[in-house]
Each structure stands twice: as C-alpha cells, then as structure tokens.
Enzyme design. Structure first.
Site, PDB file in Angstrom:
ATOM      1  N   PRO A  60       0.809  -1.231   0.000  1.00  0.00           N
ATOM      2  CA  PRO A  60       0.000   0.000   0.000  1.00  0.00           C
ATOM      3  C   PRO A  60       0.839   1.277   0.000  1.00  0.00           C
ATOM      4  O   PRO A  60       0.327   2.351  -0.344  1.00  0.00           O
ATOM      5  CB  PRO A  60      -0.820  -0.121   1.289  1.00  0.00           C
ATOM      6  CG  PRO A  60      -0.020  -1.019   2.167  1.00  0.00           C
ATOM      7  CD  PRO A  60       0.675  -1.989   1.255  1.00  0.00           C
ATOM      8  N   THR A  93       1.052  -5.601   2.706  1.00  0.00           N
ATOM      9  CA  THR A  93       2.326  -5.619   3.413  1.00  0.00           C
ATOM     10  C   THR A  93       2.384  -4.459   4.406  1.00  0.00           C
ATOM     11  O   THR A  93       1.784  -3.403   4.194  1.00  0.00           O
ATOM     12  CB  THR A  93       3.500  -5.506   2.428  1.00  0.00           C
ATOM     13  OG1 THR A  93       3.431  -4.256   1.733  1.00  0.00           O
ATOM     14  CG2 THR A  93       3.463  -6.642   1.420  1.00  0.00           C
ATOM     15  N   GLY A 118       2.155  -3.987  -7.343  1.00  0.00           N
ATOM     16  CA  GLY A 118       3.036  -2.879  -7.015  1.00  0.00           C
ATOM     17  C   GLY A 118       4.139  -2.772  -8.044  1.00  0.00           C
ATOM     18  O   GLY A 118       3.949  -3.130  -9.212  1.00  0.00           O
ATOM     19  N   ASP A 120       8.648  -2.929  -8.911  1.00  0.00           N
ATOM     20  CA  ASP A 120       9.694  -3.939  -8.950  1.00  0.00           C
ATOM     21  C   ASP A 120      10.140  -4.362  -7.557  1.00  0.00           C
ATOM     22  O   ASP A 120      10.572  -5.504  -7.366  1.00  0.00           O
ATOM     23  CB  ASP A 120      10.888  -3.403  -9.739  1.00  0.00           C
ATOM     24  CG  ASP A 120      10.542  -3.189 -11.210  1.00  0.00           C
ATOM     25  OD1 ASP A 120       9.995  -4.120 -11.828  1.00  0.00           O
ATOM     26  OD2 ASP A 120      10.811  -2.090 -11.740  1.00  0.00           O
ATOM     27  N   THR A 157       6.411   2.517  -9.138  1.00  0.00           N
ATOM     28  CA  THR A 157       7.096   3.665  -9.715  1.00  0.00           C
ATOM     29  C   THR A 157       7.779   3.300 -11.026  1.00  0.00           C
ATOM     30  O   THR A 157       7.635   3.985 -12.038  1.00  0.00           O
ATOM     31  CB  THR A 157       8.143   4.213  -8.719  1.00  0.00           C
ATOM     32  OG1 THR A 157       7.496   4.579  -7.505  1.00  0.00           O
ATOM     33  CG2 THR A 157       8.855   5.432  -9.304  1.00  0.00           C
ATOM     34  N   ASP A 342      17.184  -5.702  -8.531  1.00  0.00           N
ATOM     35  CA  ASP A 342      15.800  -5.240  -8.675  1.00  0.00           C
ATOM     36  C   ASP A 342      15.538  -3.984  -7.860  1.00  0.00           C
ATOM     37  O   ASP A 342      14.454  -3.786  -7.303  1.00  0.00           O
ATOM     38  CB  ASP A 342      14.820  -6.349  -8.259  1.00  0.00           C
ATOM     39  CG  ASP A 342      14.938  -7.598  -9.117  1.00  0.00           C
ATOM     40  OD1 ASP A 342      15.571  -7.526 -10.179  1.00  0.00           O
ATOM     41  OD2 ASP A 342      14.399  -8.642  -8.718  1.00  0.00           O
ATOM     42  N   GLY A 343      16.570  -3.139  -7.757  1.00  0.00           N
ATOM     43  CA  GLY A 343      16.432  -1.884  -7.029  1.00  0.00           C
ATOM     44  C   GLY A 343      16.585  -1.981  -5.528  1.00  0.00           C
ATOM     45  O   GLY A 343      16.445  -0.976  -4.827  1.00  0.00           O
TER      46      GLY A 343
END
Length: 364
Positions: A60, A93, A118, A120, A157, A342-343
C-alpha cells in the site's frame, strides 16, 4: 497511471500477444471437474473441482501511496472478473520483507498463484518468497503436480520488469492475464556472498555506480520517476571508477580496469526504463552481463539516449557477454562497492551471480 473509466469493461476482452522469447506455455483450467491432469495437443490442463486460490500481495505504500489508491479502484473489477473461478485473498504488506513471508506462507498453504501488486520492489520480495534456504518453497501437501505460479499487476514507480514483456502499466490488462491463467517458466538469478546470504532477483542486478544510484534513488520515491535522476546525481558525487576482477562460468579470473558499472540482466530494463541489458531474455537459461568502463560524468549525458534505447553496446568501453554465472571482486578490496538487485540494496562486493533456469512458472 490512473485507471481509465472504460478500461475494465468485461465485454471487451483483452487479447494478449505472448512474448516470443518465452518457452512453450500451458494454460491452467479451473472449470474442469475430476482433479486429474489431461494433455491436449501438448498443453497441460489441470482438472479440478476446486476454485483456484489466488493471493494478491499488495504494497500500500508503493509509488508514494498511489498503489493503495489504484488497488482500491481495481478491486471491484478484479472480484467481478475472477471470483467465479477463484478464491481471492488480499494481503497488505506492513513493511520491508513482509511480502517474502506472505508469499512463503501462501505457497505452503497450497496457493495456485501469488500475484505481486506494485512495482519492482514488491515483485522482488515476492520472488524471494518462492525460495527458502536455497530451495524452492513447496506446499505442505507435497503435491508434485501442483506448483504456485507468479503473477504481476504493475502499479509501482518503475515497473521495469513488465517492460521486457511489453506489458503496459494497465492493471485491467493484468487482471485479464490472470483470468486466462497461461503459464510459462522463467529464469531467476541468485546472488550469494561466499556461498551464503542467498538472494534472488528476476530483473537486473548491478554493481558500483548504478547500484549506488539505486540506493540513493530509493530515498526519493516520493518524487516518482524523478527519483532515478536525483539518485544518479547524488551517486556521481565523489564517484571513482574501480579496477575489478571477474570469473565467468567458473573459469579463470579476468581483470576489468576502471569499471564504472557492471549490470547482470535476467530481463532488459532498470532505472525507470533504461534498456541496460538489451539482449537479456528471462527464459533462455542465461544472464546478460554489460560492463561500462572508464565513463566520466559527461559520457552519461552524451550517451544517455543510447542507454535508454538499448543501443549503447556499440559505444566504446561498453562490453556484453552471456553467462550462466559470474563472480565479481574489487581488486583493492575496499568494501565500498555497492551491489543491488531489482532496485534493492544488498550490500557490497564480493558477490557471485548465477542463473536458475526455469525456476518459476509465471502467469503471462
């Protein structure tokens, strides 16, 4: 991306074009009645009287809170589209790594699919939840014919992984993919530090400048895609290229002088749409390694368009190779070379990266 008012009309079916690089797929049917597996022209149809159990893992806080708003808008359509054939469970989460725990428990309980809702980062955690102590998580019933699939509703994002498949940031299209239930096996990368601290990635892992930029970018997510620009500018402050050595597929050590960034791609995009590993295919059993050497700050400005459209492999001091595994060390052993996947920040070199072919079934 805000939901369009007409994007969720059920009488206008979404027709998915399957990515050509994926392995042959099979469809999972939930409307048959016997609980056995039938083969029809090479496709596997799972016959079962029970409804499919789908667990939606929602962050969220993703996209500065926008994920929660978009999820609430999507939920009525999702339920109307899927509830006839599926049991729908929503799991929100509450903090870092929570999606990993949710996913592991869902798989142990026999979920047919765990869907990341959501960006990555959420997808990254869900993928890690498919594994435990170096092995795939299995359901407690031990059914050999039953394995949980990975799904994705991109609402974050970056949503860079979705770009490799040509998926738009359209949640309604994602619901249609889930409704069809077509699966294809995809590879997963795994990172370890001297044989321990296993960590999995499905998109791109990277080392040095780009990893440092990702570390700083994560602190500015409230600015949306602009966070990647801010992160890169901050990472350049005090940056120095470093000499590294690498070992590919267990071979001999090779010296790579003045490395600016080293990227290991299971898929093609990172950093908000940068096509950094353009030859990566998440279903061919290999990882693509791209190394940038001796780059100055002005090189990025002059060649940024090439990095985004994937034509940078022709640039001087950029090299690419396909590997099954690669070990990376800094020669000076300063312990300050950033690593991310993955960031997500994972620490510092040394690290080993390797591919796990066909590790997960994904809903495509």
């Amino acid at each position: 991306m805000m939901l369009r008012s007409n994007c969720c009309i059920s009488n206008c079916p979404y027709t998915a074009k399957q990515p050509s690089f994926l392995r042959p797929f099979h469809r999972i049917s939930s409307s048959l009645s016997s609980g056995r597996i039938n083969l029809h022209g090479g496709s596997a149809a799972v016959s079962s009287s029970r409804l499919r159990d789908l667990v939606f893992v929602v962050n969220p806080q993703g996209a500065n809170g926008r994920t929660a708003k978009e999820w609430k808008k999507l939920l009525p359509y999702l339920r109307s589209r899927l509830s006839k054939d599926c049991n729908i469970k929503e799991s929100l989460t509450t903090g870092p790594s929570h999606a990993i725990d949710i996913t592991r428990e869902a798989i142990k309980d026999g979920a047919d699919a765990v869907i990341a809702v959501g960006g990555d980062g959420t997808l990254h955690e869900v993928v890690n939840g498919f594994f435990w102590e170096g092995k795939p998580v299995s359901n407690l019933n031990g059914e050999a014919s039953h394995s949980a699939a990975l799904g994705l509703i991109p609402l974050g994002t970056g949503s860079d992984f979705a770009r490799t498949f040509g998926w738009k940031n359209d949640p309604c299209e994602a619901v249609e993919r889930i409704a069809k239930g077509i699966r294809s096996s995809v590879d997963v990368g795994v990172i370890d530090h001297e044989g321990r601290d296993l960590h999995y990635f499905i998109n791109v892992a990277d080392v040095h400048l780009s990893a440092k930029a990702g570390f700083y970018a994560s602190k500015y997510k409230k600015f949306g895609s602009l966070c990647y620009v801010i992160g890169a500018l901050q990472a350049f402050m005090g940056h120095h290229n470093r000499d590294m050595r690498i070992k590919v597929n267990g071979g001999e050590w090779e010296i790579y002088p003045q490395v600016t960034a080293l990227c290991v791609g299971n898929a093609k995009y990172f950093g908000g749409g940068m096509k950094i590993t353009p030859n990566a295919v998440p279903g061919n059993g290999n990882l693509e390694v791209v190394v940038l050497q001796d780059f100055k700050w002005y090189d990025f400005i002059l060649k940024l368009h090439k990095l985004y459209n994937g034509t940078h492999l022709s640039v001087h001091n950029v090299s690419s190779r396909s590997v099954q595994s690669i070990e990376v060390e800094e020669i000076s052993e300063s312990g300050s070379i950033y690593v991310q996947s993955d960031g997500e920040h994972l620490g510092f070199l040394p690290r080993k990266f390797q591919v796990l072919p066909s590790a997960i079934d994904m809903i495509i």
